[in-house]
Design an enzyme around this catalytic site. Structure first.
Site, PDB file in Angstrom:
ATOM      1  N   GLY A 126       2.905   0.428  -2.931  1.00  0.00           N
ATOM      2  CA  GLY A 126       1.869   0.187  -4.154  1.00  0.00           C
ATOM      3  C   GLY A 126       2.482   0.241  -5.233  1.00  0.00           C
ATOM      4  N   THR A 142       0.913  -0.676   4.029  1.00  0.00           N
ATOM      5  CA  THR A 142       1.811   0.078   4.587  1.00  0.00           C
ATOM      6  C   THR A 142       1.207   1.193   5.458  1.00  0.00           C
ATOM      7  OG1 THR A 142       1.668   1.493   2.709  1.00  0.00           O
ATOM      8  CG2 THR A 142       3.479  -0.170   2.842  1.00  0.00           C
ATOM      9  N   ASP A 165      -3.945   4.940  -5.544  1.00  0.00           N
ATOM     10  CA  ASP A 165      -5.374   5.102  -5.940  1.00  0.00           C
ATOM     11  C   ASP A 165      -5.780   6.371  -5.373  1.00  0.00           C
ATOM     12  OD1 ASP A 165      -8.129   4.662  -5.830  1.00  0.00           O
ATOM     13  OD2 ASP A 165      -8.125   2.777  -4.636  1.00  0.00           O
TER      14      ASP A 165
END
Lengths: 275, 511
Positions: free
Chosen positions: A92, A151, A173
Site C-alpha cells: 500500500g 496483496t 486504510d
C-alpha cells in the site's frame, strides 16, 4: 468516462520526457475493495514474474543451466533473471514517499511498492523513471519500483517463502466500520501470509495515525505465534522507523495536522519444530 | 419432475464382525439412509424450516451490504444439503445445509440421528472429519478454515474463551463503552470523515457480531473463496505430520501445517490459470491432483510444492461430451440451459479415487473426474499419474447419459448419482471398472446387482410440483460460477478508478 480520460490527456500534455510526474493528474479515491476481482495482472507463481522490467539495471545475462530450473516447467525459461531478489516491500505504498526516501539509503537492496490503485501505481512508476534519469550518474533509484497488486490475495504470487527482509504497512486504510474490519490489511490469517514471505529475523513495520487501527494491528500481530513485538528502545535506533515517520506522504499530512503517529514493529520468529 | 440426489456417501463398517454397507443420499433437503445389503430405506431426515435461522442469522453472506437489507422475507424453503461427508470410522456423518449449518449425525444400529447443528459465520464450502474422528475442519466462502469438535462439548452455552492465539480477533465485542475509532486529529478522506460522524452520533455499537456460541478455532484463512480443503498426513523421520491443503478461487493451493501449528504456511502449489475447484490426494503417494476452470488437470508433488505434470483433457473428450450434454439436456427438459452459453468452459466438478482392479488381479485404483454438466466421467489409472511429462496418459471416457452429480464406492462398485430429472429415469448408475491388460486403459461394466439394490432409492418419491429446472440448476451446478468475469480490462485501464463501481464519487480524497 469523461473525467478520467481528460485526466489522462492532461498527463500527456503536461509532461515532457524525463520530467517528474505531477500528483494532481494521478489522484484516485483512497478506497478499493480488496475482495473484488479487479482486473489485475499477476504472475501465476513467483518464477513467472519478470522482474527485469522493474529493475533493468539488475538484469543478468541468462545462465544456461537446465538442471537448476526449480520447477522444471519450461514455461518460465524465457524470463530475464535479475541478480538479486526484492527484499523490501511497501504494501500500500501510495504515492511512494517512503520508497523514494529508502531507495538512496539502501542502494544495494531492491525495494518494491505494491499499490492497488492503478493511477497511483502509474505515478510511482513514472516518478521512479524520472528519478533514474535525473540520477544517471550516481545510479540511484535503480533499486525501486512499484507494481499494481492486491496483496491480500496475491502476495505469494510475487514472493517466495522467506524472501522479504522488511515489510512496511504505512497508514493503511483504517476501515472504521466494524463491518469493514475484515478488509483491513492486518488480520491473524493474513499475518500467516506475511510470515510466509518473510525471512526469520525480518521486520514488519506498521504506522498509523488512527489509534483504533494501531491497537488492532498490534493485537493481531502480537497474538500470532510467528511474530514478536520489537521493543521501543530498539525502534528508536532503527533508521527505517525514522524514515517511515517523516517521509511517507501520509506521515507528512499527519504532521501538518498535529496528529499522533503510532508505530509498532514486529519481528518474524523462526518456525517452531514440528510437533 | 423428480429431484436428483445431489450428494451421496457410502458407509461401510464391520460392526460386530459383520460387514454392512449403507448409502447416505441427499435429495434436496432430505437425507436418506439405505441399507445396501437389504436394499431398503432405513431412515429419512428432513432439514426443518429452521426457526432459528431467521432470528439469529449472524450475518449476510457477503457481508458487504448494509444490515437493513436483511429484513427481507425469511426463507420459506427448507435448507438444501450441499455437502456430505462421513467420519473415517464410519460412525458419524456431517452434512452442510445451505443455511450455513454444519449438522452432525450418528449412524449406528441402522439409524440416522442428528446430534448437533452449528451455524457457521459464512457458508461452508468444504468439510472433512480428521483421522482422529473427533475434529471437523470446515472451509468457508470467505476463505476461513475452522476446526470444530465433531461432538460438541457439553458446555455449549458457555461463552468461548480465547483458547488460541488466532481467536482473539473476535473478542473485542466485549468492549461495552462507545469510543469513536478516530479523532479529529486523524487525517481523513471524505468518506472516512462521514463514517466518523456516523460513529459520533451512534450511542453504542450494536452491529458488532456475536461470537460463535460453540467451541471452534480459526485455523487459517485466504482472502478468497475456498473451494477445497483436505487434510493429509505424511510420515517424516518416523513421525506423522499433518497438513491442511486448501484451494481457492484465486488459483491458489496452499499447504499449511495441521493443527496445532496451522498458522505456519509451508508452501504453495502455484500455476493454475483459472480457479481451482477440486483437489484430490492420491493415497499412498506424495501426489495430488487439482482441477478447476481449465481443460488441464495439474499433478503435484505437493510436499515439494512442485508441478509434476499436467494432464490435458483433450478437446475431443470434452467436445464430444459437450454435444452429448446438449443433446441430453434438450431431450430432458426441452430447454437449452446455460450449458449452451458456457460451452467452451471446462469446470471440474468432482474428482474421486475409485477401485479399479488390475487385469492380473491385485488392487489398483483410478482417478475419476467429472466435468460440470457433461454426461460422462473420465477415468485415469492412478499409476499413470506419475508418468513423466511428454508421455501421454490414457483417459477413458465413461458415458452415463446424464451428468454425474456425486459418486460413492461400495466395495468394488462405483455408484454414481445422476442428474436425471424426468420421472421414471434412473437417478443412479452403478459401474465396475477394470484395468485392461497392458494398455493402461480402463474398461467398465454396469453393475446391475448394485443398481437393483439401490432401486428403493430410485423409486423414493421426491416429485415436487414446485420444482423447476432453474432452481435445480442453481443447486447442482455452481462450479462454473467461480469463473472470474474478465473483459472490463479496457475500462479499468482507461478509467482512473478501478472497476469497483462506485469509483470517482469522492475523488478528492487523497492528500
Amino acid at each position: 468516462m469523461a473525467g478520467p480520460a481528460k485526466k489522462r490527456q492532461k498527463r500527456e500534455d503536461n509532461r515532457q520526457e524525463g520530467q517528474m510526474p505531477q500528483k494532481k493528474f494521478y489522484r484516485q479515491r483512497a478506497h478499493a475493495n480488496p475482495f473484488s476481482d479487479h482486473d489485475l495482472t499477476y504472475p501465476s507463481c513467483p518464477a513467472a514474474m519478470d522482474w527485469s522490467q522493474h529493475f533493468p539495471a539488475f538484469t543478468v545475462a541468462k545462465a544456461v543451466s537446465s538442471t537448476d530450473a526449480l520447477d522444471n516447467d519450461h514455461e518460465h525459461e524465457n524470463i530475464q533473471q535479475i541478480s538479486q531478489q526484492v527484499a523490501v516491500a511497501d504494501i500500500g505504498c501510495g504515492f511512494g514517499g517512503l520508497l523514494f526516501a529508502l531507495a538512496p539509503k539502501m542502494p544495494k537492496t531492491l525495494i518494491l511498492g505494491l499499490e492497488i490503485r492503478t493511477s497511483v501505481t502509474e505515478f510511482v512508476q513514472e516518478k521512479a523513471k524520472a528519478l533514474r534519469n535525473q540520477n544517471g550518474d550516481s545510479g540511484l533509484y535503480q533499486n525501486v519500483s512499484c507494481i499494481r497488486a492486491n496483496t491480500m490475495k496475491f502476495l505469494p504470487n510475487f514472493f517466495t517463502k522467506g524472501q522479504l527482509e522488511k515489510i512496511f504497512l504505512c497508514f493503511p486504510d483504517p476501515h472504521f466500520k466494524a463491518r469493514k474490519h475484515k478488509a483491513r490489511i492486518v488480520s491473524t490469517t493474513l499475518a500467516s501470509e506475511y510470515a510466509y514471505v518473510m525471512k526469520p529475523g525480518g521486520n514488519v513495520y506498521t504506522i498509523t495515525d488512527v489509534e483504533d487501527l494501531h491497537l488492532w494491528m498490534a493485537e493481531h500481530f502480537e497474538a500470532h505465534p510467528s511474530f514478536e513485538r520489537v521493543s521501543d528502545e530498539e525502534l528508536e535506533r532503527d533508521e527505517c522507523v525514522q524514515t517511515m515517520r517523516t517521509e511517507t506522504e501520509e506521515g507528512k499530512k499527519v504532521e501538518r495536522n498535529n496528529g499522533t503517529k503510532y508505530v509498532v514493529v514486529f519481528r518474524r520468529l523462526e518456525d517452531p519444530p514440528w510437533p | 419432475m423428480q429431484h436428483p440426489y445431489q450428494c451421496i456417501a457410502a458407509i461401510e463398517s464391520t460392526a460386530q464382525g459383520q460387514a454392512s454397507s449403507h448409502l447416505l443420499a441427499a435429495c434436496g433437503h432430505r437425507l436418506v439412509l439405505v441399507d445396501v445389503n437389504d436394499s431398503k430405506i432405513i431412515t429419512e431426515w428432513f432439514s426443518a424450516i429452521s426457526t432459528t435461522n431467521t432470528a439469529e442469522a449472524p450475518e449476510n453472506d457477503d457481508g458487504e451490504r448494509p444490515k437493513k437489507k436483511q429484513k427481507t422475507v425469511p426463507p420459506v424453503k427448507p435448507a438444501n444439503i450441499i455437502k456430505l461427508t462421513v467420519s473415517p470410522d464410519q460412525a458419524h456423518a456431517v452434512a452442510v445445509t445451505d443455511d450455513k449449518y454444519v449438522r452432525v449425525f450418528t449412524i449406528g444400529n441402522g439409524k440416522l440421528e442428528e446430534i448437533s447443528q452449528r451455524c457457521m459465520p459464512k457458508r461452508p464450502c468444504a468439510v472433512q472429519v480428521l483421522p482422529d474422528n473427533a475434529t471437523i475442519i470446515c472451509g468457508d466462502k470467505f476463505g476461513d478454515v475452522y476446526s470444530l469438535p465433531l461432538l460438541p462439548t457439553a458446555s455449549e452455552d458457555v461463552p468461548m474463551v480465547a483458547d488460541t492465539a488466532l481467536e482473539s480477533a473476535t473478542l473485542e465485542a466485549d468492549e461495552p463503552a462507545f469510543k469513536p475509532s478516530a479523532t479529529n486529529l486523524t487525517v481523513h478522506t471524505k468518506r472516512n470523515r462521514k463514517a466518523l460522524e456516523a460513529q459520533m452520533q451512534q450511542k453504542a455499537f450494536s452491529a458488532k457480531k456475536e461470537p460463535l456460541k460453540f467451541d471452534h478455532k480459526l485455523l487459517l484463512g485466504h482472502v478468497s473463496m475456498l473451494t477445497g480443503v483436505a487434510y493429509a498426513s505424511r510420515n517424516v523421520d518416523g513421525r506423522d505430520r499433518g497438513y491442511i491443503i486448501t484451494a481457492d478461487r484465486d488459483e491458489h493451493i496452499r499447504i499449511s501445517r495441521g493443527p496445532p501449528q496451522s498458522h505456519v504456511i509451508e508452501g504453495y502449489c502455484l500455476g493454475h490459470k483459472e480457479f481451482v475447484s477440486k483437489l484430490c490426494l492420491i493415497p499412498g503417494t506424495d501426489l495430488s491432483v487439482s482441477g478447476g476452470g481449465e481443460n488441464e488437470l495439474y499433478v503435484w508433488d505437493w510436499p515439494a510444492f512442485t508441478l509434476k505434470r499436467k494432464i490435458h483433457l483433450t478437446d475431443e473428450v470434452v467436445n464430444t461430451g459437450e454435444s452429448n450434454a446438449e443433446a441430453s439436456r434438450q431431450a430432458d427438459d426441452g430447454t437449452m440451459s446455460q450449458a449452451d452459453s458456457s460451452k467452451k468452459d471446462v469446470a471440474v466438478s468432482g474428482m474421486w479415487i475409485v477401485p479399479c482392479p488390475a487385469a492380473h488381479g491385485g488392487t489398483e485404483t483410478a482417478l475419476v473426474v467429472a466435468i460440470e454438466r457433461l454426461p460422462m466421467l473420465l477415468a485415469i489409472p492412478v499409476n499413470q499419474l506419475g508418468l513423466p511429462r511428454g508421455q501421454d496418459v490414457n483417459i477413458t471416457t465413461i458415458d452415463l447419459g446424464h451428468a454425474p452429480l456425486d459418486l460413492a464406492c461400495i466395495g468394488d462398485s462405483v455408484v454414481v448419482s445422476l442428474d436425471a430429472r424426468e420421472e421414471g429415469q434412473s437417478r443412479f448408475q452403478a459401474i465396475k471398472l477394470q484395468e485392461v491388460q497392458e494398455q493402461g486403459m480402463i474398461g467398465n461394466v454396469r453393475d446391475g446387482e448394485m443398481e437393483k439394490r439401490l432401486a428403493c432409492l430410485n423409486s423414493y418419491p421426491t416429485a415436487d410440483a414446485s420444482l423447476d429446472g432453474k432452481t435445480l440448476d442453481d443447486l447442482l451446478y455452481n462450479v462454473g460460477n467461480l469463473r472470474k468475469r474478465r473483459g472490463w480490462g479496457d475500462s479499468a485501464k482507461e478509467g482512473d478508478d478501478g472497476p469497483d463501481g462506485d469509483a470517482g464519487v469522492d475523488d478528492v480524497a487523497e492528500d
